[in-house]
Design a protein around this motif. Structure first.
Motif, PDB file in Angstrom:
ATOM      1  N   PHE A 135       0.823  -1.209   0.000  1.00  0.00           N
ATOM      2  CA  PHE A 135       0.000   0.000   0.000  1.00  0.00           C
ATOM      3  C   PHE A 135       0.855   1.256   0.000  1.00  0.00           C
ATOM      4  CE2 PHE A 135      -1.857   3.316   2.801  1.00  0.00           C
ATOM      5  CZ  PHE A 135      -2.745   3.848   1.878  1.00  0.00           C
ATOM      6  N   SER A 136       1.879   1.301   0.835  1.00  0.00           N
ATOM      7  CA  SER A 136       2.693   2.516   0.914  1.00  0.00           C
ATOM      8  C   SER A 136       3.450   2.758  -0.387  1.00  0.00           C
ATOM      9  CB  SER A 136       3.656   2.452   2.108  1.00  0.00           C
ATOM     10  OG  SER A 136       4.480   1.307   2.049  1.00  0.00           O
ATOM     11  N   TRP A 185       2.298   1.960  -3.400  1.00  0.00           N
ATOM     12  CA  TRP A 185       1.274   2.510  -4.295  1.00  0.00           C
ATOM     13  C   TRP A 185       0.984   3.966  -3.942  1.00  0.00           C
ATOM     14  CZ3 TRP A 185      -3.482   4.597  -3.055  1.00  0.00           C
ATOM     15  CH2 TRP A 185      -4.330   4.860  -4.146  1.00  0.00           C
ATOM     16  N   ARG A 186       0.892   4.252  -2.670  1.00  0.00           N
ATOM     17  CA  ARG A 186       0.567   5.604  -2.230  1.00  0.00           C
ATOM     18  C   ARG A 186       1.656   6.601  -2.618  1.00  0.00           C
ATOM     19  NH1 ARG A 186       0.303   7.802   3.840  1.00  0.00           N
ATOM     20  NH2 ARG A 186      -1.038   9.622   3.549  1.00  0.00           N
ATOM     21  N   ASN A 245       0.855   7.680  -5.883  1.00  0.00           N
ATOM     22  CA  ASN A 245      -0.481   8.292  -5.995  1.00  0.00           C
ATOM     23  C   ASN A 245      -0.724   9.186  -4.785  1.00  0.00           C
ATOM     24  OD1 ASN A 245      -1.893   6.626  -8.382  1.00  0.00           O
ATOM     25  ND2 ASN A 245      -0.692   5.206  -7.134  1.00  0.00           N
ATOM     26  N   PRO A 246       0.126  10.192  -4.592  1.00  0.00           N
ATOM     27  CA  PRO A 246       0.059  10.986  -3.356  1.00  0.00           C
ATOM     28  C   PRO A 246      -1.214  11.793  -3.191  1.00  0.00           C
ATOM     29  CG  PRO A 246       1.532  12.014  -4.946  1.00  0.00           C
ATOM     30  CD  PRO A 246       1.177  10.668  -5.505  1.00  0.00           C
ATOM     31  N   ALA A 249      -4.312  10.739  -4.048  1.00  0.00           N
ATOM     32  CA  ALA A 249      -5.503   9.892  -4.041  1.00  0.00           C
ATOM     33  C   ALA A 249      -6.355  10.169  -2.808  1.00  0.00           C
ATOM     34  CB  ALA A 249      -5.109   8.425  -4.080  1.00  0.00           C
ATOM     35  N   PRO A 304      -7.047   7.022   0.442  1.00  0.00           N
ATOM     36  CA  PRO A 304      -6.096   6.151  -0.255  1.00  0.00           C
ATOM     37  C   PRO A 304      -6.201   4.667   0.059  1.00  0.00           C
ATOM     38  CG  PRO A 304      -4.983   7.538   1.382  1.00  0.00           C
ATOM     39  CD  PRO A 304      -6.361   8.073   1.219  1.00  0.00           C
ATOM     40  N   LEU A 305      -6.418   4.296   1.317  1.00  0.00           N
ATOM     41  CA  LEU A 305      -6.474   2.869   1.622  1.00  0.00           C
ATOM     42  C   LEU A 305      -7.709   2.220   1.017  1.00  0.00           C
ATOM     43  CD1 LEU A 305      -5.167   0.457   2.957  1.00  0.00           C
ATOM     44  CD2 LEU A 305      -6.218   1.116   5.129  1.00  0.00           C
ATOM     45  N   TRP A 318      -7.087   2.066  -2.841  1.00  0.00           N
ATOM     46  CA  TRP A 318      -6.137   0.985  -3.169  1.00  0.00           C
ATOM     47  C   TRP A 318      -6.817  -0.377  -3.062  1.00  0.00           C
ATOM     48  CZ3 TRP A 318      -4.115  -2.703   0.390  1.00  0.00           C
ATOM     49  CH2 TRP A 318      -3.050  -3.480  -0.090  1.00  0.00           C
ATOM     50  N   PHE A 321      -0.588   6.847   9.981  1.00  0.00           N
ATOM     51  CA  PHE A 321      -1.549   6.977   8.882  1.00  0.00           C
ATOM     52  C   PHE A 321      -2.979   6.827   9.400  1.00  0.00           C
ATOM     53  CE2 PHE A 321      -4.298   4.687   5.905  1.00  0.00           C
ATOM     54  CZ  PHE A 321      -4.340   5.582   4.847  1.00  0.00           C
TER      55      PHE A 321
END
Length: 225
Positions: free
Chosen positions: A59-60, A62-63, A66-67, A69, A72-73, A76, A218
């Motif tokens: 996840f991190s 991907w994040r 995609n800052p 988004a 985000p969780l 994703w 987070f």
């Protein structure tokens, strides 16, 4: 859907690289399951989620790409799980989407878990460090997957440090005072807000699965206080 046992293997294999797991299977009585878009009600659902910080590396990563988004969780999770659901003839349900489904109840039925004083379901291995990201619902019956057996971890915990660690006494055997918890967090004081709920961290069950510091930050930031 082809052989239902094969479907479970496919689900496990598809999600493992992302740190998500098949957490359990819940079986519904006729008409008791969620309504499906193709008509009728689900006969069963596969619960998907994380154990400890298992999802955090994927996840991190991907994040980082995609800052901007939103949510985000959740985003994703949906990007991963919706295509999987479509490919195997399932319908995906998510805890964040209306009409909100009773994920806690499903998890209790599927895994045999019970609530802790914090309201979080406690797992005999993962403790309070786990979560549910989605459910894949099927019109056809699913195979039996054994639920966890044995004593509720809180029943065998003698010291119960979760009941004495909260700095504002929001956690008790009788109730979890959400309002008191939120008032404390809103002050911005160090402790729970900086590193996660102190009462949760005090639980001796599943300490090896405690979320990494970045994941704790987070989740606390996501409260939007």
């Amino acid at each position: 859907m082809s052989g239902s046992g094969d479907i479970l293997t496919v689900i496990r294999a598809a999600l493992a690289p992302h740190g998500l797991f098949l957490r359990g299977v819940v079986h519904f009585d006729e008409g008791d399951g969620p309504e499906l878009k193709k008509g009728g009600c689900a006969a069963g659902a596969v619960l998907l989620g994380n154990a400890g910080g298992s999802l955090w590396p994927a996840f991190s990563a991907w994040r980082a790409n995609n800052p901007d988004a939103a949510d985000p969780l959740d985003t994703w999770s949906k990007l991963l799980i919706r295509p999987l659901a479509e490919s195997i003839g399932a319908q995906a349900f998510f805890p964040s989407d209306p009409p909100w489904q009773p994920f806690q109840q499903w998890a209790m039925r599927a895994e045999g878990l019970r609530a802790s004083p914090l309201g979080i379901l406690i797992h005999p291995v993962y403790g309070l460090w786990h979560g549910y990201r989605a459910a894949l619902a099927f019109a056809e019956p699913l195979p039996q997957v054994p639920a966890i057996s044995g004593a509720h971890p809180c029943d065998t915990c003698l010291e119960k440090p979760c009941l004495t660690t909260c700095p504002v006494g929001a956690v008790s055997a009788a109730r979890f005072d959400v309002a008191a918890c939120r008032r404390h967090l809103a002050t911005g004081q160090a402790g729970c807000l900086a590193g996660g709920c102190l009462a949760r961290a005090a639980c001796p069950v599943g300490v090896d699965y405690r979320y990494p510091a970045a994941q704790l930050r987070f989740h606390m930031a996501a409260l939007g206080l």
